[in-house]
Scaffold this active site. Structure first.
Site, PDB file in Angstrom:
ATOM      1  N   MET A 145     -42.798  48.102  11.373  1.00 27.14           N
ATOM      2  CA  MET A 145     -42.520  46.857  11.298  1.00 27.14           C
ATOM      3  C   MET A 145     -43.764  45.925  11.057  1.00 27.14           C
ATOM      4  O   MET A 145     -43.943  44.971  11.790  1.00 27.14           O
ATOM      5  CB  MET A 145     -41.626  46.193  12.444  1.00 27.14           C
ATOM      6  CG  MET A 145     -40.267  46.887  12.476  1.00 27.14           C
ATOM      7  SD  MET A 145     -39.433  47.072  10.926  1.00 27.14           S
ATOM      8  CE  MET A 145     -38.661  45.424  11.074  1.00 27.14           C
ATOM      9  N   HIS A 194     -36.585  50.531   3.059  1.00 31.12           N
ATOM     10  CA  HIS A 194     -36.176  48.961   3.224  1.00 31.12           C
ATOM     11  C   HIS A 194     -34.883  48.718   3.369  1.00 31.12           C
ATOM     12  O   HIS A 194     -34.118  49.285   2.208  1.00 31.12           O
ATOM     13  CB  HIS A 194     -36.979  48.239   2.237  1.00 31.12           C
ATOM     14  CG  HIS A 194     -37.040  46.802   2.729  1.00 31.12           C
ATOM     15  ND1 HIS A 194     -37.643  46.175   3.769  1.00 31.12           N
ATOM     16  CD2 HIS A 194     -36.092  46.011   2.103  1.00 31.12           C
ATOM     17  CE1 HIS A 194     -37.140  44.767   3.603  1.00 31.12           C
ATOM     18  NE2 HIS A 194     -36.281  44.752   2.785  1.00 31.12           N
TER      19      HIS A 194
HETATM   20  C1  GAR Z   1     -34.287  50.930   9.190  1.00 32.84           C
HETATM   21  O1  GAR Z   1     -33.131  50.281   8.829  1.00 32.84           O
HETATM   22  C2  GAR Z   1     -35.423  50.702   8.170  1.00 32.84           C
HETATM   23  O2  GAR Z   1     -35.116  50.396   6.774  1.00 32.84           O
HETATM   24  C3  GAR Z   1     -36.076  49.302   8.510  1.00 32.84           C
HETATM   25  O3  GAR Z   1     -35.760  49.375   9.991  1.00 32.84           O
HETATM   26  C4  GAR Z   1     -34.689  50.294  10.553  1.00 32.84           C
HETATM   27  C5  GAR Z   1     -35.459  51.279  11.351  1.00 32.84           C
HETATM   28  O4  GAR Z   1     -34.598  52.383  11.922  1.00 32.84           O
HETATM   29  N1  GAR Z   1     -37.515  48.844   8.480  1.00 32.84           N
HETATM   30  C6  GAR Z   1     -37.641  47.637   7.934  1.00 32.84           C
HETATM   31  O5  GAR Z   1     -37.073  46.528   8.006  1.00 32.84           O
HETATM   32  C7  GAR Z   1     -39.182  47.734   7.537  1.00 32.84           C
HETATM   33  N2  GAR Z   1     -39.571  46.595   6.940  1.00 32.84           N
HETATM   34  P1  GAR Z   1     -35.170  53.439  12.607  1.00 32.84           P
HETATM   35  O6  GAR Z   1     -36.466  53.165  13.288  1.00 32.84           O
HETATM   36  O7  GAR Z   1     -33.941  53.838  13.386  1.00 32.84           O
HETATM   37  O8  GAR Z   1     -35.472  54.552  11.478  1.00 32.84           O
END
Ligand code: GAR
Length: 230
Positions: A101, A120
Protein backbone atom coordinates in the site's frame (compact mmCIF):
# COMPACT_ATOMS: atom_id res chain seq x y z
CA UNK A 1 8.65 -27.42 -4.07
CA UNK A 2 8.06 -29.47 -7.20
CA UNK A 3 7.05 -28.14 -10.57
CA UNK A 4 5.33 -30.08 -13.30
CA UNK A 5 6.12 -27.58 -16.07
CA UNK A 6 9.82 -26.93 -15.55
CA UNK A 7 12.46 -28.19 -17.97
CA UNK A 8 14.96 -30.38 -16.06
CA UNK A 9 18.09 -28.35 -15.36
CA UNK A 10 16.50 -25.00 -16.34
CA UNK A 11 17.01 -22.31 -13.70
CA UNK A 12 13.82 -21.46 -11.83
CA UNK A 13 12.68 -17.86 -11.68
CA UNK A 14 13.42 -16.00 -8.45
CA UNK A 15 10.27 -14.41 -7.05
CA UNK A 16 10.06 -11.73 -4.34
CA UNK A 17 6.66 -10.72 -2.92
CA UNK A 18 6.19 -7.29 -1.34
CA UNK A 19 3.30 -6.84 1.10
CA UNK A 20 1.76 -4.48 3.62
CA UNK A 21 -1.10 -6.48 5.10
CA UNK A 22 -3.02 -9.72 5.38
CA UNK A 23 -1.17 -11.63 2.68
CA UNK A 24 -4.04 -13.52 1.05
CA UNK A 25 -2.49 -12.99 -2.38
CA UNK A 26 0.84 -14.09 -0.95
CA UNK A 27 -0.83 -17.26 0.36
CA UNK A 28 -2.31 -17.93 -3.09
CA UNK A 29 1.14 -17.54 -4.67
CA UNK A 30 2.74 -19.87 -2.11
CA UNK A 31 0.02 -22.48 -2.73
CA UNK A 32 0.51 -22.25 -6.50
CA UNK A 33 4.27 -22.76 -6.15
CA UNK A 34 3.70 -25.77 -3.90
CA UNK A 35 1.25 -27.26 -6.37
CA UNK A 36 3.75 -26.83 -9.20
CA UNK A 37 1.66 -24.22 -11.01
CA UNK A 38 4.33 -21.50 -10.71
CA UNK A 39 7.86 -22.49 -11.78
CA UNK A 40 9.55 -20.10 -9.37
CA UNK A 41 11.28 -20.06 -6.01
CA UNK A 42 9.89 -17.55 -3.55
CA UNK A 43 13.21 -16.21 -2.25
CA UNK A 44 11.92 -13.44 0.03
CA UNK A 45 8.89 -11.60 1.35
CA UNK A 46 9.35 -7.93 2.19
CA UNK A 47 6.90 -5.85 4.20
CA UNK A 48 6.84 -2.14 4.99
CA UNK A 49 4.88 -2.94 8.16
CA UNK A 50 6.18 -5.05 11.05
CA UNK A 51 2.60 -5.99 12.02
CA UNK A 52 1.57 -7.30 8.58
CA UNK A 53 -0.16 -10.66 9.15
CA UNK A 54 1.29 -11.83 5.82
CA UNK A 55 4.73 -12.10 7.46
CA UNK A 56 3.53 -15.09 9.50
CA UNK A 57 2.22 -16.75 6.33
CA UNK A 58 5.69 -16.38 4.76
CA UNK A 59 7.46 -17.62 7.88
CA UNK A 60 5.17 -20.66 8.12
CA UNK A 61 6.13 -21.50 4.54
CA UNK A 62 9.83 -21.23 5.41
CA UNK A 63 10.34 -18.09 3.33
CA UNK A 64 12.82 -15.48 4.61
CA UNK A 65 11.15 -12.20 5.56
CA UNK A 66 12.44 -8.64 5.81
CA UNK A 67 10.66 -5.67 7.35
CA UNK A 68 11.54 -2.21 6.07
CA UNK A 69 9.34 0.13 8.11
CA UNK A 70 8.49 3.15 5.98
CA UNK A 71 8.07 5.20 9.15
CA UNK A 72 11.82 4.93 9.74
CA UNK A 73 12.60 6.93 6.59
CA UNK A 74 12.59 10.64 6.11
CA UNK A 75 10.77 10.63 2.80
CA UNK A 76 9.45 8.46 0.01
CA UNK A 77 12.74 8.49 -1.93
CA UNK A 78 14.71 7.28 1.11
CA UNK A 79 12.28 4.42 1.74
CA UNK A 80 12.29 3.42 -1.93
CA UNK A 81 16.11 3.44 -1.93
CA UNK A 82 16.11 1.01 1.03
CA UNK A 83 13.51 -1.20 -0.64
CA UNK A 84 15.45 -1.17 -3.93
CA UNK A 85 18.65 -2.14 -2.17
CA UNK A 86 16.94 -5.04 -0.38
CA UNK A 87 15.34 -6.20 -3.62
CA UNK A 88 18.62 -5.96 -5.55
CA UNK A 89 20.24 -8.25 -3.00
CA UNK A 90 17.48 -10.82 -3.71
CA UNK A 91 18.26 -10.81 -7.47
CA UNK A 92 14.60 -11.19 -8.41
CA UNK A 93 13.35 -12.18 -11.86
CA UNK A 94 9.84 -11.28 -10.71
CA UNK A 95 8.69 -8.78 -8.07
CA UNK A 96 5.03 -9.26 -7.12
CA UNK A 97 3.41 -6.40 -5.21
CA UNK A 98 0.64 -8.10 -3.23
CA UNK A 99 -1.38 -5.70 -1.16
CA UNK A 100 1.58 -3.32 -0.96
CA UNK A 101 0.00 0.00 0.00
CA UNK A 102 2.68 2.50 -0.99
CA UNK A 103 3.10 4.80 -3.95
CA UNK A 104 6.47 4.17 -5.59
CA UNK A 105 8.88 6.76 -6.97
CA UNK A 106 9.66 6.80 -10.67
CA UNK A 107 13.32 5.88 -10.15
CA UNK A 108 12.35 2.79 -8.17
CA UNK A 109 9.80 1.69 -10.74
CA UNK A 110 12.24 2.17 -13.63
CA UNK A 111 14.80 -0.10 -11.97
CA UNK A 112 12.35 -3.00 -11.74
CA UNK A 113 10.14 -2.20 -14.72
CA UNK A 114 9.25 -5.29 -16.74
CA UNK A 115 9.90 -7.55 -13.75
CA UNK A 116 7.28 -6.03 -11.43
CA UNK A 117 3.56 -6.91 -11.30
CA UNK A 118 0.76 -5.57 -9.10
CA UNK A 119 -2.76 -6.74 -8.36
CA UNK A 120 -5.33 -3.99 -7.96
CA UNK A 121 -8.88 -4.43 -6.68
CA UNK A 122 -10.78 -2.84 -9.57
CA UNK A 123 -11.40 -3.12 -13.26
CA UNK A 124 -8.62 -0.74 -14.27
CA UNK A 125 -8.60 1.91 -15.62
CA UNK A 126 -11.68 2.41 -13.41
CA UNK A 127 -10.99 3.27 -9.77
CA UNK A 128 -7.27 3.73 -9.44
CA UNK A 129 -5.89 4.31 -5.95
CA UNK A 130 -7.57 3.49 -2.65
CA UNK A 131 -11.13 2.62 -1.55
CA UNK A 132 -12.10 0.98 -4.81
CA UNK A 133 -14.99 -1.05 -3.36
CA UNK A 134 -16.64 2.04 -1.88
CA UNK A 135 -16.23 3.82 -5.23
CA UNK A 136 -17.97 0.95 -7.03
CA UNK A 137 -20.96 1.19 -4.67
CA UNK A 138 -21.05 5.00 -4.71
CA UNK A 139 -21.02 5.14 -8.50
CA UNK A 140 -23.49 2.28 -8.91
CA UNK A 141 -21.17 0.21 -11.12
CA UNK A 142 -22.81 -2.87 -12.60
CA UNK A 143 -19.52 -4.79 -12.57
CA UNK A 144 -16.47 -5.03 -10.35
CA UNK A 145 -13.32 -7.12 -10.24
CA UNK A 146 -9.54 -6.98 -10.15
CA UNK A 147 -6.63 -6.45 -12.52
CA UNK A 148 -3.05 -7.68 -12.67
CA UNK A 149 -0.81 -5.18 -14.41
CA UNK A 150 2.84 -4.40 -15.00
CA UNK A 151 3.94 -1.59 -12.70
CA UNK A 152 4.76 1.68 -14.45
CA UNK A 153 5.47 5.10 -12.92
CA UNK A 154 1.77 6.04 -13.31
CA UNK A 155 -0.17 4.89 -10.23
CA UNK A 156 -2.17 1.77 -11.19
CA UNK A 157 -1.59 2.80 -14.79
CA UNK A 158 0.79 0.17 -16.20
CA UNK A 159 -0.18 -2.27 -18.97
CA UNK A 160 -2.93 -4.65 -17.84
CA UNK A 161 -2.34 -8.39 -18.16
CA UNK A 162 -5.46 -10.12 -16.88
CA UNK A 163 -8.77 -9.12 -15.32
CA UNK A 164 -11.59 -11.00 -13.65
CA UNK A 165 -15.05 -9.44 -13.32
CA UNK A 166 -18.43 -10.20 -11.77
CA UNK A 167 -21.83 -8.55 -11.56
CA UNK A 168 -22.09 -6.49 -8.36
CA UNK A 169 -24.67 -8.26 -6.17
CA UNK A 170 -27.52 -5.96 -5.11
CA UNK A 171 -26.93 -6.10 -1.37
CA UNK A 172 -23.15 -6.35 -1.05
CA UNK A 173 -21.49 -3.84 1.26
CA UNK A 174 -17.85 -2.70 1.03
CA UNK A 175 -16.57 -5.62 3.11
CA UNK A 176 -18.49 -8.23 1.16
CA UNK A 177 -17.30 -6.77 -2.13
CA UNK A 178 -13.69 -6.81 -0.94
CA UNK A 179 -13.97 -10.49 0.03
CA UNK A 180 -15.68 -11.32 -3.26
CA UNK A 181 -12.91 -9.64 -5.27
CA UNK A 182 -10.27 -11.56 -3.33
CA UNK A 183 -11.97 -14.97 -3.36
CA UNK A 184 -13.43 -15.05 -6.84
CA UNK A 185 -10.85 -13.06 -8.77
CA UNK A 186 -7.50 -12.15 -7.18
CA UNK A 187 -6.69 -15.63 -5.86
CA UNK A 188 -7.02 -16.93 -9.43
CA UNK A 189 -5.57 -14.23 -11.66
CA UNK A 190 -2.44 -13.35 -9.69
CA UNK A 191 -0.91 -16.86 -9.50
CA UNK A 192 -1.73 -17.31 -13.18
CA UNK A 193 0.02 -14.08 -14.23
CA UNK A 194 3.08 -14.89 -12.11
CA UNK A 195 3.17 -18.41 -13.60
CA UNK A 196 3.23 -16.92 -17.10
CA UNK A 197 6.05 -14.57 -16.13
CA UNK A 198 8.04 -17.43 -14.61
CA UNK A 199 7.66 -19.45 -17.82
CA UNK A 200 8.75 -16.47 -19.94
CA UNK A 201 5.33 -16.33 -21.62
CA UNK A 202 4.52 -12.84 -20.36
CA UNK A 203 6.85 -9.91 -20.96
CA UNK A 204 6.89 -6.15 -21.11
CA UNK A 205 8.34 -4.96 -24.41
CA UNK A 206 8.62 -1.23 -25.13
CA UNK A 207 5.94 -0.51 -22.58
CA UNK A 208 3.50 -3.10 -24.00
CA UNK A 209 2.44 -6.34 -22.31
CA UNK A 210 3.27 -9.24 -24.64
CA UNK A 211 1.72 -12.66 -24.05
CA UNK A 212 3.03 -15.69 -25.92
CA UNK A 213 4.65 -13.40 -28.48
CA UNK A 214 1.58 -11.21 -29.12
CA UNK A 215 0.93 -7.71 -27.79
CA UNK A 216 -2.07 -7.64 -25.47
CA UNK A 217 -4.50 -5.04 -26.80
CA UNK A 218 -7.01 -5.99 -24.11
CA UNK A 219 -6.23 -7.76 -20.84
CA UNK A 220 -6.83 -11.50 -20.74
CA UNK A 221 -9.90 -12.50 -18.76
CA UNK A 222 -10.82 -14.89 -16.02
CA UNK A 223 -13.18 -16.51 -18.53
CA UNK A 224 -10.14 -17.41 -20.65
CA UNK A 225 -8.77 -19.32 -17.66
CA UNK A 226 -12.02 -21.05 -16.88
CA UNK A 227 -12.01 -22.37 -20.43
CA UNK A 228 -8.75 -24.14 -19.59
CA UNK A 229 -6.44 -21.47 -21.06
CA UNK A 230 -3.32 -21.83 -18.94
C1 GAR B 1 -6.00 -6.88 -2.20
O1 GAR B 1 -7.37 -6.76 -2.50
C2 GAR B 1 -5.18 -6.08 -3.19
O2 GAR B 1 -5.71 -6.05 -4.48
C3 GAR B 1 -5.25 -4.72 -2.57
O3 GAR B 1 -5.17 -4.92 -1.18
C4 GAR B 1 -5.67 -6.22 -0.87
C5 GAR B 1 -4.55 -6.92 -0.15
O4 GAR B 1 -4.94 -8.12 0.36
N1 GAR B 1 -4.19 -3.91 -3.06
C6 GAR B 1 -4.28 -2.62 -3.24
O5 GAR B 1 -5.27 -1.97 -2.99
C7 GAR B 1 -3.01 -1.97 -3.79
N2 GAR B 1 -3.25 -0.61 -4.12
P1 GAR B 1 -3.88 -9.21 0.86
O6 GAR B 1 -2.81 -8.49 1.66
O7 GAR B 1 -4.67 -10.11 1.73
O8 GAR B 1 -3.30 -9.92 -0.34
Amino acid sequence: MNDADSIPGAPRARLVVVISGRGRNLAALIAAIREGRIAADLVAVISNRADAPGLAIAAAAGVPTTVIPHVDYLDRAAFDAALASCLRACRPDIVALAGFMRILTEGFVREFEGRMLNVHPSLLPRHKGLNTHAAVLREGDAEHGATVHFVSPQLDGGPAVIQGRFIVPAHDDVQQLAERVMDTVERKIYPQAVAWMARGELKLEQGVAVFRGRPLREPLTLDDLEEGFR
